[in-house]
Design a protein around this motif. Structure first.
Motif, PDB file in Angstrom:
ATOM      1  N   VAL A   7      21.682   5.205   9.622  1.00  0.00           N
ATOM      2  CA  VAL A   7      21.512   3.935   8.909  1.00  0.00           C
ATOM      3  C   VAL A   7      21.259   4.232   7.439  1.00  0.00           C
ATOM      4  O   VAL A   7      21.799   3.598   6.546  1.00  0.00           O
ATOM      5  N   ILE A   8      20.449   5.244   7.217  1.00  0.00           N
ATOM      6  CA  ILE A   8      20.207   5.699   5.852  1.00  0.00           C
ATOM      7  C   ILE A   8      21.062   6.954   5.655  1.00  0.00           C
ATOM      8  O   ILE A   8      21.056   7.853   6.500  1.00  0.00           O
ATOM      9  N   LEU A   9      21.800   7.001   4.554  1.00  0.00           N
ATOM     10  CA  LEU A   9      22.650   8.175   4.296  1.00  0.00           C
ATOM     11  C   LEU A   9      22.001   9.143   3.314  1.00  0.00           C
ATOM     12  O   LEU A   9      22.315  10.330   3.310  1.00  0.00           O
ATOM     13  N   SER A  10      21.131   8.600   2.474  1.00  0.00           N
ATOM     14  CA  SER A  10      20.486   9.467   1.489  1.00  0.00           C
ATOM     15  C   SER A  10      19.161   8.841   1.058  1.00  0.00           C
ATOM     16  O   SER A  10      19.054   7.627   0.919  1.00  0.00           O
ATOM     17  N   VAL A  11      18.147   9.676   0.924  1.00  0.00           N
ATOM     18  CA  VAL A  11      16.842   9.223   0.430  1.00  0.00           C
ATOM     19  C   VAL A  11      16.426  10.110  -0.732  1.00  0.00           C
ATOM     20  O   VAL A  11      16.435  11.332  -0.599  1.00  0.00           O
ATOM     21  N   THR A  12      16.072   9.487  -1.838  1.00  0.00           N
ATOM     22  CA  THR A  12      15.509  10.232  -2.965  1.00  0.00           C
ATOM     23  C   THR A  12      14.084   9.739  -3.170  1.00  0.00           C
ATOM     24  O   THR A  12      13.849   8.535  -3.256  1.00  0.00           O
ATOM     25  N   ALA A  13      13.148  10.669  -3.190  1.00  0.00           N
ATOM     26  CA  ALA A  13      11.751  10.320  -3.447  1.00  0.00           C
ATOM     27  C   ALA A  13      11.374  10.819  -4.831  1.00  0.00           C
ATOM     28  O   ALA A  13      11.726  11.937  -5.208  1.00  0.00           O
ATOM     29  N   VAL A  14      10.680   9.994  -5.576  1.00  0.00           N
ATOM     30  CA  VAL A  14      10.254  10.367  -6.925  1.00  0.00           C
ATOM     31  C   VAL A  14       8.734  10.232  -6.977  1.00  0.00           C
ATOM     32  O   VAL A  14       8.194   9.164  -6.677  1.00  0.00           O
ATOM     33  N   GLY A  15       8.063  11.326  -7.285  1.00  0.00           N
ATOM     34  CA  GLY A  15       6.600  11.282  -7.278  1.00  0.00           C
ATOM     35  C   GLY A  15       6.014  12.428  -8.064  1.00  0.00           C
ATOM     36  O   GLY A  15       6.662  13.018  -8.931  1.00  0.00           O
ATOM     37  N   GLU A  16       4.764  12.751  -7.731  1.00  0.00           N
ATOM     38  CA  GLU A  16       4.047  13.792  -8.471  1.00  0.00           C
ATOM     39  C   GLU A  16       4.127  15.125  -7.745  1.00  0.00           C
ATOM     40  O   GLU A  16       4.205  16.171  -8.376  1.00  0.00           O
ATOM     41  N   SER A  17       4.067  15.080  -6.406  1.00  0.00           N
ATOM     42  CA  SER A  17       3.976  16.320  -5.638  1.00  0.00           C
ATOM     43  C   SER A  17       5.280  16.571  -4.881  1.00  0.00           C
ATOM     44  O   SER A  17       5.733  15.739  -4.102  1.00  0.00           O
ATOM     45  N   SER A  18       5.882  17.729  -5.126  1.00  0.00           N
ATOM     46  CA  SER A  18       7.172  18.000  -4.499  1.00  0.00           C
ATOM     47  C   SER A  18       7.029  18.276  -3.003  1.00  0.00           C
ATOM     48  O   SER A  18       7.916  17.934  -2.222  1.00  0.00           O
ATOM     49  N   ILE A  19       5.921  18.865  -2.600  1.00  0.00           N
ATOM     50  CA  ILE A  19       5.744  19.147  -1.154  1.00  0.00           C
ATOM     51  C   ILE A  19       5.684  17.813  -0.388  1.00  0.00           C
ATOM     52  O   ILE A  19       6.290  17.676   0.683  1.00  0.00           O
ATOM     53  N   ILE A  20       5.005  16.838  -0.963  1.00  0.00           N
ATOM     54  CA  ILE A  20       4.905  15.534  -0.291  1.00  0.00           C
ATOM     55  C   ILE A  20       6.258  14.836  -0.313  1.00  0.00           C
ATOM     56  O   ILE A  20       6.734  14.329   0.716  1.00  0.00           O
ATOM     57  N   ALA A  21       6.909  14.837  -1.473  1.00  0.00           N
ATOM     58  CA  ALA A  21       8.220  14.173  -1.577  1.00  0.00           C
ATOM     59  C   ALA A  21       9.213  14.805  -0.603  1.00  0.00           C
ATOM     60  O   ALA A  21      10.016  14.106   0.024  1.00  0.00           O
ATOM     61  N   ASP A  22       9.149  16.122  -0.447  1.00  0.00           N
ATOM     62  CA  ASP A  22      10.066  16.824   0.458  1.00  0.00           C
ATOM     63  C   ASP A  22       9.855  16.378   1.909  1.00  0.00           C
ATOM     64  O   ASP A  22      10.797  15.962   2.602  1.00  0.00           O
ATOM     65  N   ALA A  23       8.612  16.423   2.351  1.00  0.00           N
ATOM     66  CA  ALA A  23       8.328  16.050   3.749  1.00  0.00           C
ATOM     67  C   ALA A  23       8.642  14.574   3.983  1.00  0.00           C
ATOM     68  O   ALA A  23       9.182  14.191   5.027  1.00  0.00           O
ATOM     69  N   ILE A  24       8.334  13.743   3.003  1.00  0.00           N
ATOM     70  CA  ILE A  24       8.540  12.301   3.163  1.00  0.00           C
ATOM     71  C   ILE A  24      10.023  11.949   3.277  1.00  0.00           C
ATOM     72  O   ILE A  24      10.418  11.131   4.107  1.00  0.00           O
ATOM     73  N   THR A  25      10.870  12.587   2.458  1.00  0.00           N
ATOM     74  CA  THR A  25      12.297  12.244   2.533  1.00  0.00           C
ATOM     75  C   THR A  25      12.837  12.592   3.926  1.00  0.00           C
ATOM     76  O   THR A  25      13.617  11.836   4.498  1.00  0.00           O
ATOM     77  N   THR A  26      12.389  13.703   4.468  1.00  0.00           N
ATOM     78  CA  THR A  26      12.835  14.093   5.807  1.00  0.00           C
ATOM     79  C   THR A  26      12.349  13.062   6.835  1.00  0.00           C
ATOM     80  O   THR A  26      13.118  12.610   7.695  1.00  0.00           O
ATOM     81  N   ALA A  27      11.073  12.670   6.713  1.00  0.00           N
ATOM     82  CA  ALA A  27      10.483  11.711   7.673  1.00  0.00           C
ATOM     83  C   ALA A  27      11.187  10.357   7.617  1.00  0.00           C
ATOM     84  O   ALA A  27      11.365   9.708   8.659  1.00  0.00           O
ATOM     85  N   ILE A  28      11.595   9.931   6.420  1.00  0.00           N
ATOM     86  CA  ILE A  28      12.155   8.578   6.271  1.00  0.00           C
ATOM     87  C   ILE A  28      13.461   8.414   7.065  1.00  0.00           C
ATOM     88  O   ILE A  28      13.741   7.336   7.593  1.00  0.00           O
ATOM     89  N   PHE A  29      14.231   9.485   7.177  1.00  0.00           N
ATOM     90  CA  PHE A  29      15.442   9.402   8.005  1.00  0.00           C
ATOM     91  C   PHE A  29      15.101   9.012   9.433  1.00  0.00           C
ATOM     92  O   PHE A  29      15.803   8.241  10.078  1.00  0.00           O
TER      93      PHE A  29
END
Ligand code: AMP
Ligand code: MG
Length: 318
Positions: free
Chosen positions: A253-275
């Motif tokens: 349903v989602i083909l791509s997620v980009t997260a923009v934030g302060e912490s890359s470790i959090i943004a990385d895990a979150i983009t994976t989780a959002i799928f």
């Protein structure tokens, strides 16, 4: 192997690590030492966290599963701890004990292989971060059952990107662009003495076309997309983010997620989780961590969260 490109007051290195091509570029300085120290650190993180290196902490924990606790470095403990926190906060969508499923599907490794339902069911029983026990006093980690294993492919690049930024700043570098296989960190000013322009790819294009451009600085920008690693069998696309709920690649349903934030470790895990979570739960998770999102859906709708709207310029999709 790293490749070096220097122009006046600007220096860039490109190197292979963490299963991907990486670039680090700094502006306003020619301090090659800072780049070397950064690359050394990424390679060290890879050595500790790669599931493919038999001497890594991750392989040690996996080999000892069901039998013993394995002594790990502080770095690895930090990443495991963060992974468990995000597992809890994501309704168990982000689960680093996913590795038996990653191996069963073999996406990016084997060709055109769709496991049978019985194998998926049996493997799914092993996926449970409740079974990952961290002993912070003795710096040890263990998995409860034989056959369980962890995979930091969804979070280690983010940790490494945060570490590179930390090291560059320690060296006195004021402007930089770090790109570890799509995990980007930008700080200071770009070569044009301006914000950094980050192209967001059209996940349906194999030619790397952009769907829009983000202008930011002092942020991390992390993209996960279904076209990163996948195979097609009988007209169905199977990609590399697996749902711990179903044992199968998350729905397209989602083909791509980009997260923009302060912490890359959090943004990385979150983009994976959002799928795995889908749009509404995914946005709630991003909100919880104060992370802004750009989500591209299967009909090429581009959803841009409030805080990013004035920083994102859409191009006309192909
Ligand atoms: P990323 O490209 O950051 O989204 O990470 C994808 C990688 O994370 C995959 O290649 C797997 O190694 C791992 N992975 C897949 N599904 C999950 C999941 N549900 N939770 C945590 N890691 C996952
Ligand atoms: Mg990730």
């Amino acid at each position: 192997m790293s490749y070096l490109n220097t122009v006046e007051n600007q220096i860039e290195k490109q190197f292979y690590a963490l299963g991907t091509l990486n670039h680090i570029k700094i502006f306003g300085t020619n301090d090659e030492e800072s780049l070397n120290a950064s690359i050394y650190r990424v390679l060290e993180i890879e050595q500790r966290m790669s599931a493919y290196d038999p001497n890594s902490d991750v392989s040690g924990i996996n080999k000892c599963a069901g039998r013993a606790a394995f002594k790990i470095h502080k770095d690895t403990m930090e990443v495991l701890d963060r992974a468990l926190e995000i597992w809890e906060n994501s309704g168990e969508a982000f689960d680093i004990t996913i590795r038996p499923l990653v191996e069963l599907w073999g996406i990016g490794k084997k060709d055109n292989f769709v496991p049978c339902d019985e194998d998926i069911e049996a493997t799914l029983r092993l996926i449970d971060s409740n079974c990952l026990l961290l002993d912070k006093v003795n710096n040890k980690a263990s998995l409860k059952y034989v056959g369980q294993s962890i995979d930091l492919g969804g979070i280690a690049k983010g940790y490494a990107a945060d570490e590179v930024k930390r090291i560059l700043v320690e060296f006195g570098v004021e402007n930089g662009l770090i790109n570890l296989g799509g995990n980007i960190v930008v700080f200071g000013e770009s070569s044009e003495r301006n914000l950094f322009k980050i192209g967001i790819q059209n996940p349906l294009s194999s030619r790397g076309e952009y769907i829009g451009v983000l202008s930011v600085t002092d942020k991390t920008i992390v993209t996960s997309a279904v076209n990163e690693r996948f195979f097609i069998k009988d007209g169905v696309q199977y990609h590399h983010i697996l749902s711990p709920y179903t044992g199968k690649p998350s729905k397209m349903v989602i083909l791509s997620v980009t997260a923009v934030g302060e912490s890359s470790i959090i943004a990385d895990a979150i983009t994976t989780a959002i799928f795995v979570l889908g749009l509404s739960k995914g946005m709630a998770l991003a909100n919880k961590y104060g992370v802004e999102l750009i989500c591209i859906t299967d009909n090429l709708d581009v959803l841009v969260s409030e805080g990013l709207r004035e920083h994102f310029n859409m191009s006309i999709p192909a």
